[in-house]
Design a protein around this motif. Structure first.
Motif, PDB file in Angstrom:
ATOM      1  N   GLN A  74       8.749  -5.074  -2.027  1.00 60.47           N
ATOM      2  CA  GLN A  74       7.659  -5.993  -2.333  1.00 60.47           C
ATOM      3  C   GLN A  74       6.668  -5.293  -3.243  1.00 60.47           C
ATOM      4  O   GLN A  74       6.240  -4.172  -2.980  1.00 60.47           O
ATOM      5  CB  GLN A  74       6.971  -6.456  -1.051  1.00 60.47           C
ATOM      6  N   LEU A  75       6.305  -5.977  -4.309  1.00 59.56           N
ATOM      7  CA  LEU A  75       5.364  -5.426  -5.271  1.00 59.56           C
ATOM      8  C   LEU A  75       4.395  -6.531  -5.656  1.00 59.56           C
ATOM      9  O   LEU A  75       4.823  -7.641  -6.009  1.00 59.56           O
ATOM     10  CB  LEU A  75       6.106  -4.912  -6.507  1.00 59.56           C
ATOM     11  N   ALA A  76       3.111  -6.234  -5.554  1.00 61.46           N
ATOM     12  CA  ALA A  76       2.064  -7.212  -5.881  1.00 61.46           C
ATOM     13  C   ALA A  76       2.289  -8.524  -5.136  1.00 61.46           C
ATOM     14  O   ALA A  76       2.102  -9.615  -5.674  1.00 61.46           O
ATOM     15  CB  ALA A  76       2.022  -7.448  -7.383  1.00 61.46           C
ATOM     16  N   GLY A  77       2.711  -8.408  -3.861  1.00 63.73           N
ATOM     17  CA  GLY A  77       2.864  -9.580  -3.015  1.00 63.73           C
ATOM     18  C   GLY A  77       4.123 -10.384  -3.245  1.00 63.73           C
ATOM     19  O   GLY A  77       4.306 -11.445  -2.645  1.00 63.73           O
ATOM     20  N   LYS A  78       5.048  -9.897  -4.083  1.00 62.38           N
ATOM     21  CA  LYS A  78       6.270 -10.631  -4.388  1.00 62.38           C
ATOM     22  C   LYS A  78       7.488  -9.850  -3.941  1.00 62.38           C
ATOM     23  O   LYS A  78       7.590  -8.648  -4.178  1.00 62.38           O
ATOM     24  CB  LYS A  78       6.344 -10.905  -5.892  1.00 62.38           C
ATOM     25  N   ASP A  79       8.421 -10.547  -3.289  1.00 62.42           N
ATOM     26  CA  ASP A  79       9.666  -9.923  -2.854  1.00 62.42           C
ATOM     27  C   ASP A  79      10.635  -9.800  -4.022  1.00 62.42           C
ATOM     28  O   ASP A  79      10.766 -10.726  -4.839  1.00 62.42           O
ATOM     29  CB  ASP A  79      10.335 -10.745  -1.744  1.00 62.42           C
ATOM     30  N   HIS A  80      11.334  -8.673  -4.072  1.00 57.16           N
ATOM     31  CA  HIS A  80      12.388  -8.448  -5.065  1.00 57.16           C
ATOM     32  C   HIS A  80      13.652  -8.092  -4.284  1.00 57.16           C
ATOM     33  O   HIS A  80      13.782  -6.986  -3.775  1.00 57.16           O
ATOM     34  CB  HIS A  80      11.994  -7.335  -6.025  1.00 57.16           C
ATOM     35  N   SER A  81      14.553  -9.069  -4.180  1.00 59.43           N
ATOM     36  CA  SER A  81      15.677  -8.924  -3.257  1.00 59.43           C
ATOM     37  C   SER A  81      17.034  -9.055  -3.910  1.00 59.43           C
ATOM     38  O   SER A  81      18.054  -8.953  -3.234  1.00 59.43           O
ATOM     39  CB  SER A  81      15.566  -9.992  -2.153  1.00 59.43           C
ATOM     40  N   SER A  82      17.080  -9.283  -5.214  1.00 59.34           N
ATOM     41  CA  SER A  82      18.366  -9.405  -5.892  1.00 59.34           C
ATOM     42  C   SER A  82      19.075  -8.059  -5.933  1.00 59.34           C
ATOM     43  O   SER A  82      18.435  -7.006  -5.997  1.00 59.34           O
ATOM     44  CB  SER A  82      18.165  -9.925  -7.320  1.00 59.34           C
ATOM     45  N   GLU A  83      20.407  -8.105  -5.940  1.00 60.89           N
ATOM     46  CA  GLU A  83      21.179  -6.870  -6.078  1.00 60.89           C
ATOM     47  C   GLU A  83      20.945  -6.219  -7.428  1.00 60.89           C
ATOM     48  O   GLU A  83      21.201  -5.032  -7.614  1.00 60.89           O
ATOM     49  CB  GLU A  83      22.670  -7.158  -5.897  1.00 60.89           C
ATOM     50  N   ASN A  84      20.429  -6.984  -8.409  1.00 65.64           N
ATOM     51  CA  ASN A  84      20.172  -6.461  -9.750  1.00 65.64           C
ATOM     52  C   ASN A  84      18.792  -5.835  -9.887  1.00 65.64           C
ATOM     53  O   ASN A  84      18.500  -5.208 -10.907  1.00 65.64           O
ATOM     54  CB  ASN A  84      20.320  -7.578 -10.787  1.00 65.64           C
ATOM     55  N   ASP A  85      17.915  -6.031  -8.897  1.00 66.50           N
ATOM     56  CA  ASP A  85      16.544  -5.547  -9.002  1.00 66.50           C
ATOM     57  C   ASP A  85      16.472  -4.039  -8.808  1.00 66.50           C
ATOM     58  O   ASP A  85      17.187  -3.459  -7.983  1.00 66.50           O
ATOM     59  CB  ASP A  85      15.648  -6.214  -7.955  1.00 66.50           C
ATOM     60  N   ALA A  86      15.578  -3.420  -9.555  1.00 66.62           N
ATOM     61  CA  ALA A  86      15.337  -1.983  -9.421  1.00 66.62           C
ATOM     62  C   ALA A  86      13.894  -1.702  -9.790  1.00 66.62           C
ATOM     63  O   ALA A  86      13.229  -2.503 -10.463  1.00 66.62           O
ATOM     64  CB  ALA A  86      16.291  -1.176 -10.302  1.00 66.62           C
ATOM     65  N   LEU A  87      13.418  -0.541  -9.371  1.00 67.64           N
ATOM     66  CA  LEU A  87      12.006  -0.211  -9.504  1.00 67.64           C
ATOM     67  C   LEU A  87      11.827   1.236  -9.922  1.00 67.64           C
ATOM     68  O   LEU A  87      12.483   2.131  -9.387  1.00 67.64           O
ATOM     69  CB  LEU A  87      11.309  -0.435  -8.151  1.00 67.64           C
ATOM     70  N   VAL A  88      10.936   1.451 -10.885  1.00 67.04           N
ATOM     71  CA  VAL A  88      10.411   2.778 -11.190  1.00 67.04           C
ATOM     72  C   VAL A  88       8.920   2.725 -10.897  1.00 67.04           C
ATOM     73  O   VAL A  88       8.205   1.881 -11.451  1.00 67.04           O
ATOM     74  CB  VAL A  88      10.667   3.179 -12.649  1.00 67.04           C
ATOM     75  N   LEU A  89       8.442   3.596 -10.026  1.00 63.58           N
ATOM     76  CA  LEU A  89       7.049   3.560  -9.576  1.00 63.58           C
ATOM     77  C   LEU A  89       6.485   4.970  -9.524  1.00 63.58           C
ATOM     78  O   LEU A  89       7.094   5.870  -8.945  1.00 63.58           O
ATOM     79  CB  LEU A  89       6.968   2.917  -8.193  1.00 63.58           C
ATOM     80  N   SER A  90       5.316   5.159 -10.130  1.00 64.24           N
ATOM     81  CA  SER A  90       4.649   6.458 -10.082  1.00 64.24           C
ATOM     82  C   SER A  90       3.500   6.420  -9.093  1.00 64.24           C
ATOM     83  O   SER A  90       2.900   5.365  -8.847  1.00 64.24           O
ATOM     84  CB  SER A  90       4.117   6.837 -11.477  1.00 64.24           C
ATOM     85  N   ALA A  91       3.213   7.570  -8.511  1.00 64.71           N
ATOM     86  CA  ALA A  91       2.127   7.687  -7.540  1.00 64.71           C
ATOM     87  C   ALA A  91       1.714   9.144  -7.465  1.00 64.71           C
ATOM     88  O   ALA A  91       2.418  10.046  -7.941  1.00 64.71           O
ATOM     89  CB  ALA A  91       2.570   7.187  -6.169  1.00 64.71           C
ATOM     90  N   ALA A  92       0.566   9.373  -6.850  1.00 67.31           N
ATOM     91  CA  ALA A  92       0.121  10.740  -6.605  1.00 67.31           C
ATOM     92  C   ALA A  92       0.897  11.319  -5.436  1.00 67.31           C
ATOM     93  O   ALA A  92       1.195  10.630  -4.451  1.00 67.31           O
ATOM     94  CB  ALA A  92      -1.373  10.764  -6.303  1.00 67.31           C
ATOM     95  N   ASN A  93       1.271  12.571  -5.534  1.00 65.93           N
ATOM     96  CA  ASN A  93       1.934  13.268  -4.437  1.00 65.93           C
ATOM     97  C   ASN A  93       0.978  13.290  -3.241  1.00 65.93           C
ATOM     98  O   ASN A  93      -0.132  13.815  -3.343  1.00 65.93           O
ATOM     99  CB  ASN A  93       2.272  14.695  -4.878  1.00 65.93           C
ATOM    100  N   PRO A  94       1.346  12.698  -2.116  1.00 66.41           N
ATOM    101  CA  PRO A  94       0.416  12.610  -0.989  1.00 66.41           C
ATOM    102  C   PRO A  94       0.064  13.956  -0.373  1.00 66.41           C
ATOM    103  O   PRO A  94      -0.931  14.069   0.347  1.00 66.41           O
ATOM    104  CB  PRO A  94       1.159  11.719   0.022  1.00 66.41           C
ATOM    105  N   MET A  95       0.829  15.002  -0.690  1.00 64.75           N
ATOM    106  CA  MET A  95       0.531  16.326  -0.169  1.00 64.75           C
ATOM    107  C   MET A  95      -0.272  17.165  -1.152  1.00 64.75           C
ATOM    108  O   MET A  95      -0.838  18.193  -0.776  1.00 64.75           O
ATOM    109  CB  MET A  95       1.839  17.049   0.187  1.00 64.75           C
ATOM    110  N   ASN A  96      -0.313  16.733  -2.408  1.00 63.76           N
ATOM    111  CA  ASN A  96      -1.039  17.477  -3.439  1.00 63.76           C
ATOM    112  C   ASN A  96      -1.231  16.547  -4.625  1.00 63.76           C
ATOM    113  O   ASN A  96      -0.334  16.357  -5.432  1.00 63.76           O
ATOM    114  CB  ASN A  96      -0.269  18.728  -3.842  1.00 63.76           C
TER     115      ASN A  96
END
Length: 947
Positions: free
Chosen positions: A880-902
């Protein structure tokens, strides 16, 4: 949850007595490999543990005494593990060795809990599963399939019954149409249809309209890659003339429903609406391909007259290398419990293989419910894996093509009728043999889960041989065991290869090929111990697995009676099948196959699925897809601009008079690329992220900025905040006044040294509070918390990056994707990035590095541990991203974030809802947004997450 009351599952109860060495009490635990012993010195909450160590160069496998379960019920296996200097290594390319884990003996070798490596304190792990045996065993594994040094301890192992089935789909992943539905699972598409022939066909066609379009395109390429439209039209004519009238009314009506359903959803072929002949053709594509081989074997009436000399070149008329299979059926003295076990792998052309991933569940109004592997639009299996609701299983391996009988009916019809109406081995054999047209000649293996009877039917065109366990008929002395690998065993069947007794001489007796020999070797080694585990082991063993192997399916009698099967899409040895240049030339859409790992499938009980169907998304008609591709590039790269704004933009360059003026010169240059661009809002967010990251190293007010020759951080702060200040100024002044100010200032100052104070003054008194807010303090005045990194930041942080891929499931696909990124980073940036398995990377290594996680949390235990701190909403194959489900077998995600440990390090998640989805991410770059969505490898929506 109800905990199973089995004392043997409490290790403290078992081994609270004085410890002893590897010769464990067989009544409790047995070490098949490695050493295992109770350990009172290493305890958890006062309970003794079981210590597992290596015994030579091998993995360790420890089995419990039998555990009584109820087949079809769902359970959770859980326990505690602790490791000390556990170093795991692969001993070959396959299998991918895992750490310390728990599982069940009924499961294939790659189905297990999260695993541990290195030195880890007591850690709780669990595995939900559906029981497939009544008498199962708990398995404690260390370095499964590889070797290890170090030690692992296990304690508190328990099994609890849980309410929810482990093989039911997630509601968000379901798409429905009437009583039909579909959902993705590990590279497969499970499709359920039911009702009268036309109704169930219509559901099938509507639910798989897009896939049917694609599959027809692949079939046309298989006929002639250079002229697909012509080849398909010729194939339609041949199928209409030779095969259509060989189907009965029921199956023809179902195919008509498929065509009409697909047409209603918008499916087209060569610009026209799909029709019945298209569906008949795709269902007989294999037989069309065999015609050329069949005709030299088919008597013409001139044999013996020496008027013609048919060619019997086995290299041309034998089974093509890409159209082979390996299969076996075992029972009685050959198996662990005397019951049936049966399995099959397909070796198939890649173009067709990529879409032979439909697990089709058919509930007809007449005959038996059928679960079969199939393809879009299929009324049959194609790869020939069938099960029905009375426990009959049908599979085959192709043998050399026999003569064509024009009076016969297609195998697509006979195989479907045999499984839908066959309720015994004998009935299935009878239906397969009746009116046989001879095309796609097979050696059929049949099993009956109720009686544990198995049979092998060598079905030539006019000659057949049926071996039956009920009559104790065995070939080669392998009592309790039949095998198939494309080599006909019966001489009479083989004689059909030579219709002309006065033709060219041919050596006809059975000669074992390499796979025949391997099957018999495995029979001798495992006789009396064959089960699902044996099948999974065989199917990862060369030459039973080959370069063109595309799947694996395994079931036993208890599973077959409940329409359950272990199924894997891709190579069953975790290897990848990457398209060659020739395979790409044959069909440009070939992406390759990447192993899903074994998953359990079943024909869902109606009451179990009904609750999920309420409110599930409805299937929709085909809609045009557009790839909203983002331009790649690192920070500072030039972006596309809206041409309508170009005439407003300023021109020329200026120089800063002092460090305090850099925000204007750097910010104005960068903002020039943003102003008026279609994705201006995204670019502004990227600069906010750029500032936040630079601020981690220390902030400076822009009015007091101090430059450095040893760091660029000061410039990053000035550029990013300068862009944001100018954007705030534009919004405050309005576009016309802002652009007029910029053009005037640059016209007067171009090529000169300027003071930012002059620009501030020119903006007017009304804007002075805005400048004071932005220039004299730190932080971002108009923004709270937000993204610190964009995906493309990883490219400049590779020196401190590690790649961590998932091994819980889909390990082969995840490893391949990780290696592809590793190669790209080395080739493009001269950075050798180290790869870790999810269980072997330590908290210290995660904390001290930027991390690229490969594989969704379901497959990657290291990422799963971070889903909460990363606020990653990924449940199984649904994110789920921005309140929307992504459930297709074709769906994929690249997501960046801060390392929670550093927070000075970043995390980049690359995850597909299927193995192929993850692999296709390696074909694209990382852009200047926090997230990027993909559909079948094509970039779609991108942007930033807001708090």
């Amino acid at each position: 949850m109800r905990k199973i009351a089995l004392a043997l599952l409490s290790l403290s109860a078992l081994f609270g007595a004085p410890p002893y060495q590897a010769s464990l009490d067989a009544a409790h635990w047995h070490a098949q490999r490695g050493l295992a012993a109770p350990d009172n010195q290493v305890q958890r909450e006062g309970h003794a543990s079981l210590r597992v160590e290596p015994n030579g160069i091998s993995d360790a496998c420890v089995l419990s005494t039998p555990v009584t379960l109820t087949i079809g019920k769902s359970y959770e296996l859980s326990g505690w593990m602790h490791t000390d200097k556990l170093d795991v290594r692969d001993t070959d390319r396959s299998p991918i060795a895992t750490g310390a884990s728990i599982g069940m003996a009924s499961m294939p070798w790659d189905v297990h809990s999260e695993s541990l490596g290195g030195t880890r304190g007591w850690t709780h792990v669990s595995l939900r599963f559906m029981a497939t045996r009544a008498d199962d065993q708990v398995v404690l594994n260390v370095a499964g399939g590889g070797a290890f040094t170090g030690k692992a301890w296990f304690e508190g192992i328990s099994i609890e019954e849980v309410a929810q089935s482990g093989v039911l789909p997630q509601k968000a992943a379901l798409r429905t149409f009437g009583p039909g539905y579909r959902y993705p699972r590990a590279g497969w598409l499970y499709v359920h249809i039911e009702g009268a022939p036309y109704d169930r066909g219509y559901q099938h066609g509507y639910l798989l309209a897009r896939e049917i379009e694609q599959y027809i395109d692949r079939c046309a390429a298989q006929l002639d890659a250079r002229s697909k439209a012509t080849a398909w039209n010729n194939g339609r004519t041949a199928a209409n003339a030779l095969f259509l009238r060989g189907f009965d009314k029921e199956i023809l009506t179902e195919m008509k429903g498929i065509a009409d359903g697909a047409a209603a959803a918008g499916a087209k072929v060569n610009g026209r609406t799909i029709d019945l002949i298209d569906v008949v053709t795709l269902n007989t594509i294999t037989e069309l391909g065999e015609l050329q081989s069949a005709m030299p074997m088919t008597p013409s009436g001139l044999e013996g007259l020496n008027l013609m000399k048919p060619r019997y070149d086995a290299s041309k008329t034998d089974v093509p290398v890409t159209a082979r299979c390996s299969a076996f059926a075992a029972t009685g003295k050959a198996t662990r419990d005397g019951k049936m076990v049966i399995g099959h792998v397909t070796m198939w052309p890649l173009t067709l293989a990529e879409q032979t991933n439909i697990m089709l569940d058919v509930v007809p109004t007449e005959g038996h419910r059928v679960l079969m592997q199939s393809y879009p639009g299929g009324i049959q299996s194609g790869t020939d894996w069938y099960q029905n609701d009375v426990g009959v299983v049908l599979t085959e391996t192709t043998i050399r093509q026999s003569p064509f009988n024009m009076e016969g009916t297609p195998v697509a019809y006979r195989a479907r009728k045999a499984i839908q109406y066959g309720d015994s081995v004998q009935k299935v054999a009878e239906l397969l043999s009746t009116r046989n047209n001879g095309l796609y000649t097979n050696e059929w293996l049949v099993g009956d889960g109720r009686t544990n009877e198995i049979a092998m039917l060598e079905l030539g065109t006019y000659k057949t041989k049926l071996y039956s366990s009920a009559k104790n008929q065995w070939f080669g002395g392998t009592e309790g065991f039949y095998w198939g690998c494309n080599n006909a065993k019966d001489l009479n069947v083989r004689l059909e290869y030579v219709p002309d007794p006065h033709g060219e001489p041919e050596d006809l007796p059975f000669v074992p090929a390499s796979r025949d020999i391997k099957w018999q070797e495995m029979y001798r080694q495992y006789k009396g111990r064959m089960d699902e585990g044996f099948a999974a082991l065989a199917f990862r063993t060369a030459p039973l697995v080959s370069s063109t192997t595309m799947d694996a399916k395994i079931t036993n009698s208890d599973m077959a009676n409940r329409m359950m099967t272990w199924a894997l899409f891709g190579k069953p040895n975790q290897r990848e099948w990457v398209p060659s240049a020739w395979q790409k030339e044959q069909y440009s859409g070939n992406d390759g196959l990447y192993s899903s790992g074994y998953r359990l499938f079943e024909g869902h009980p109606a009451d179990a699925i009904k609750m999920l169907l309420d409110g599930a998304p409805k299937a929709s008609a085909i809609t045009a897809q557009t790839a909203n591709a983002e331009e790649g590039g690192g920070r500072g790269g030039r972006r596309g601009r809206a041409t309508s704004s170009n005439d407003k933009l300023w021109k020329g360059w200026i120089l800063p008079a002092s460090d305090a003026d850099v925000w204007l010169t750097a910010g104005a240059a960068a903002y020039h690329s943003v102003a008026g661009a279609k994705d201006a809002d995204k670019q502004i967010e990227a600069f906010r992220a750029q500032y936040r990251e630079a601020a981690l190293e220390g902030e400076q007010p822009l009015s007091k900025l101090s430059s450095s020759t040893t760091s660029a951080n000061w410039h990053t702060l000035a550029e990013a905040k300068g862009v944001l200040l100018l954007d705030a100024l534009r919004r405050a002044m309005g576009d016309d006044a802002f652009y007029a100010l910029m053009k005037d200032f640059f016209d007067k100052g171009t090529t000169k040294t300027v003071h930012a104070a002059d620009f501030v003054a020119a903006a007017g008194a009304a804007q002075q509070p805005l400048f004071a807010k932005w220039l004299d303090g730190t932080g971002l005045p108009e923004a709270g918390e937000g993204a610190i990194y964009v995906a493309g930041d990883l490219h400049r942080k590779l020196a401190s990056t590690i790649i961590v891929y998932g091994t819980v499931t889909e390990a082969g696909a995840n490893r391949y994707a990780a290696e592809q990124w590793q190669k790209q980073f080395l080739d493009q940036f001269e950075s050798a990035v180290r790869i870790y398995k999810d269980f072997e990377v330590t908290e210290r290594e995660l904390s001290d590095h930027d991390v690229l996680f490969v594989g969704r949390p379901e497959t990657n235990s290291a990422l799963a541990a971070w889903t909460k701190p990363l606020e990653l909403n990924y449940d199984g194959v649904v994110f789920q991203l921005a309140g929307k489900d992504h459930s297709s077998e074709n769906d994929a995600l690249v997501l960046s974030a801060a390392n929670p440990m550093n927070r000075k390090h970043m995390v980049l998640i690359a995850a597909g809802n299927s193995p192929l989805g993850t692999v296709l991410l390696t074909h694209g770059g990382f852009g200047r947004t926090q997230y990027q969505l993909y559909d079948a490898g094509r970039p779609g929506e991108s942007g930033f997450l807001t708090k």
